[in-house]
Design a protein around this motif. Structure first.
Motif, PDB file in Angstrom:
ATOM      1  N   ALA A  94      10.977  18.121 -47.663  1.00  0.00           N
ATOM      2  CA  ALA A  94      10.125  18.084 -46.472  1.00  0.00           C
ATOM      3  C   ALA A  94      10.776  17.270 -45.355  1.00  0.00           C
TER       4      ALA A  94
ATOM      5  N   LEU B 185      13.597  19.354 -43.778  1.00  0.00           N
ATOM      6  CA  LEU B 185      13.061  20.409 -42.918  1.00  0.00           C
ATOM      7  C   LEU B 185      12.567  19.842 -41.587  1.00  0.00           C
ATOM      8  N   GLU B 186      11.849  18.739 -41.642  1.00  0.00           N
ATOM      9  CA  GLU B 186      11.331  18.138 -40.414  1.00  0.00           C
ATOM     10  C   GLU B 186      12.464  17.699 -39.499  1.00  0.00           C
TER      11      GLU B 186
ATOM     12  N   ASP C  71       9.064  29.209 -37.121  1.00  0.00           N
ATOM     13  CA  ASP C  71       7.767  29.642 -36.610  1.00  0.00           C
ATOM     14  C   ASP C  71       6.721  29.496 -37.712  1.00  0.00           C
ATOM     15  N   GLY C  72       5.940  28.427 -37.643  1.00  0.00           N
ATOM     16  CA  GLY C  72       4.938  28.170 -38.656  1.00  0.00           C
ATOM     17  C   GLY C  72       3.870  29.247 -38.725  1.00  0.00           C
TER      18      GLY C  72
ATOM     19  N   LEU D 296      12.251  22.682 -38.857  1.00  0.00           N
ATOM     20  CA  LEU D 296      11.829  23.849 -39.623  1.00  0.00           C
ATOM     21  C   LEU D 296      10.511  23.588 -40.338  1.00  0.00           C
ATOM     22  N   LYS D 297       9.800  24.658 -40.605  1.00  0.00           N
ATOM     23  CA  LYS D 297       8.519  24.584 -41.306  1.00  0.00           C
ATOM     24  C   LYS D 297       8.667  25.247 -42.676  1.00  0.00           C
ATOM     25  N   MET D 298       7.729  24.943 -43.573  1.00  0.00           N
ATOM     26  CA  MET D 298       7.740  25.554 -44.897  1.00  0.00           C
ATOM     27  C   MET D 298       6.320  25.815 -45.369  1.00  0.00           C
ATOM     28  N   VAL D 299       6.107  26.981 -45.954  1.00  0.00           N
ATOM     29  CA  VAL D 299       4.824  27.356 -46.544  1.00  0.00           C
ATOM     30  C   VAL D 299       5.097  27.872 -47.946  1.00  0.00           C
TER      31      VAL D 299
ATOM     32  N   ILE E  56      10.427  29.656 -45.343  1.00  0.00           N
ATOM     33  CA  ILE E  56      10.988  28.634 -44.463  1.00  0.00           C
ATOM     34  C   ILE E  56      11.416  29.277 -43.149  1.00  0.00           C
TER      35      ILE E  56
ATOM     36  N   GLN F 115       2.799  31.478 -42.009  1.00  0.00           N
ATOM     37  CA  GLN F 115       1.439  31.508 -42.542  1.00  0.00           C
ATOM     38  C   GLN F 115       0.919  32.938 -42.624  1.00  0.00           C
TER      39      GLN F 115
END
Length: 246
Positions: A181, A184-185, A213-214, A189-192, A210, A218
């Motif tokens: 995490a 990524l931050e 664009d969050g 970058l975002k992760m779901v 990853i 999602q």
């Protein structure tokens, strides 16, 4: 038409139209059938496998029903770039054929089921496998992400957004969540983590979406959460044929 009417009368109906009206349709597959085929060969005999000259071979066929025609799920020139479809080609608009023989019938069936997971992923999310150098910079940057494994690159043909599907073994990232995490931050970058079995090794790997664009991640995760797991049926209900047939 004559053949259908004759068959319908032999089954006790007035004609084919009457048969279609009378026969139950609940539970019948809907959509566009797509056929997946893999040829296999076994060069070494096992105790429980009688062989001729130490060689067994065959062809496994799997039929899946998609909500859209196959070329709308994955472009023909991108088939071989998709995780789960490596080695396949679009021989026809409704047929994906593995280019080379694989070792053993079990491996052929495993590849067919993995290919179905790949198709279901693209069908649900609308994502396509990356086949150009457009996303090279972010893809190369992600190679430095801690404990990334079995990754695949995808993009949204509508928005151009990028998604990496990272599928490490569960044990490998069990205590690495905080470290991943932070990385990524620091890289924007975002992760779901979707409620989905993944493509590479269902049940053993944990898929992560990853990208920058969050919202896209999602949306993809929400779509994937609606998918049913792809499991190997027992007994195998699909066609088994001879190797190198047409």
């Amino acid at each position: 038409t004559d053949a259908l009417n004759l068959a319908s009368r032999q089954a006790g109906f007035e004609n084919f139209v009457h048969a279609r009206r009378q026969l139950p349709t609940a539970g019948m597959p809907r959509g566009f059938p797509v056929y997946l085929s893999v040829h296999w060969v076994t060069r070494r005999a096992r105790n429980d496998e009688p062989t001729a000259n130490g060689l067994r071979h065959g062809r496994e066929l799997l039929c899946v029903y998609l909500s859209r025609p196959l070329p709308e799920i994955v472009a023909k020139h991108r088939v071989g770039q998709a995780r789960g479809l490596y080695g396949f080609r679009m021989e026809y608009d409704d047929h994906l054929e593995h280019r080379t023989n694989v070792e053993r019938q079990e491996e052929a069936r495993r590849r067919l089921l993995t290919a179905e997971r790949s198709l279901r992923f693209m069908e649900a999310t609308g994502l396509q496998p990356v086949s150009t150098k457009k996303y090279n910079a972010i893809s190369v940057a992600l190679t430095r992400m801690p404990d990334k494994d079995h990754e695949s690159d995808w993009f949204d043909p509508v928005t151009g957004g990028y998604v990496c599907v990272d599928e490490p073994y569960a044990a490998a990232v069990e205590n690495k969540g905080a470290e991943r995490a932070r990385w990524l931050e620091s890289n924007g970058l975002k992760m779901v983590v979707p409620q989905w079995e993944g493509i590479y090794y269902a049940g053993e790997c944990i898929p992560h979406l990853i990208g920058p664009d969050g919202a896209l991640l999602q949306r993809a995760a929400d779509a994937l959460a609606k998918l049913r797991p792809v499991t190997e049926p027992n007994p195998w209900p699909h066609e088994t044929g001879i190797c190198n047939d047409d």
